[in-house]
Scaffold this motif. Sequence first.
Motif: not given
Length: 496
Positions: A376-398
């Motif tokens: 899961l962490l690897r998937r999250m990291d990939a999506q965060w690095r490609l956020s501009r390419h995907y046009g997404i904003t990831n929001c992580l809540v701690f």
Amino acid sequence: MNARADKKLYSTVLVGRTGQHRRDRRAARRAAAHAYAADAAQRKVAARAEAETERAERAATTYLPRSGEPGPVGLRTWRRFTLPAHQDTSATLAGAYPFLAEGGLGSNGVLVGQDLYSGGSFVYDPWELYRQGLITAPNLVVAGIVGAGKSSLVKSLYTRSIPFGRKVYVVGDPKGEHTAVAQAVGGRAIVLGHGLPNRLNPLDEGHRTAGITDAEWIAQVAARRRDLIGALTETVLDRPLTPLEHTTIDIALAGTVRDNDVPILPMVVDRILTPDPADDPDGRLGEDGRMVGHALRRLVAGDLQGLFDGPSTVAFDPTLPMVSLDLSRVAENSTLVSVLMTCSSAWMEAALLDPHGGPRWVIYDEAWRLMAYPSLLRRMDAQWRLSRHYGITNCLVFHKLSDLDNVGDQGSAMRALASSLLANAETRIIYRQEPDQLGSTADALGLTGTEQKLIPGLGVGQGLWRIKDRSFIVQHQLHPAELAVFDTTGRMTGKS
């Protein structure tokens, strides 16, 4: 009287009058001269007295020499004279400089609340800030103790963005907080759990991107299925797969897809535990994949059964304004939560690849649960690095940023991946933290001493916003209708 006598008398009278006038004039001149002399004498006396007074004052006054006093009292040094920078409170500086204040982020975006420094409205939109060049990484990190208001803030951010054309994907909702929100905005919450009729088939093809060819689609589906089965296996086994185990999965998956129009996970498990003789000429394939087969068997016949053992009864619809995966029914089983979130991540990845999908929020609530699993962490990291390419904003809540210290060992790859999530998020929102967390929070986010001192005194709904190199103290404001939907204290207050 004769003429001579008359002339003498006239002469006497005429001369007498003229002489008197002359005497009068002389007397007037003498008097004026005497008055002038008296006045001059008086002025001379006054000038003499003023001079005496000035001389006395000069004599009583000590003057410094033109070059200054000698010695240390002269305040002279061969070093450059410097003064320390003046520091003061914002209230004092506001009085000294009443017309200077932070200009804010502009008016394009969604209203969050009030900027407590300037008193103006605070508006935020990561896509707009990226377009203006104010940020380069559109991802967010939100941290705060329980009850500080961070959950309401996140819900406000994405729901208020929906009218602007944004969509919302909640990868996993362990507490079911986003279900009511999804229903209120016309979206859908997918509720999974034991005893429910819903099923989730990890081998579904998923959303097909518009304009893709059949060959490309077949290759994408095959790769996604292979990665997903591998990630599920690693999650259950809690270790990476060996090359032999990868081969076992590839062969079993290829055979299952070849022989079935709708492949499901039990078919793959059967092929792993009992390989087709045509695929196992040396008879060793079953032994190589024995651990993999038994790990996946937990999802179809063991303690994790009932969720992945049949065709999907629910579908991920990327056209909806919001889709949430409600995991509140299985929140007590961390392995099952991670498996479900792995599947939902794969669902969303297919939709995120769509170039016509538009801007999207991807919410990771209770992030400390997710980062404990490498896949899961690897998937999250990939999506965060490609956020501009995907046009997404990831929001992580701690709850607290020290949760990152519990991810992997010090210096491990997992710890590095978890730390990179912060590096790829230029918007950090910190709500109230416990005093023992201030040091680690300040170190992780690079807070100044003043910012660190502000955090313990933040009230409910107040947060420190660090957007790149700028700081804001923002009071989040809720509409009563939002408060009724966002409220998470119903059970404690008896209003649920």
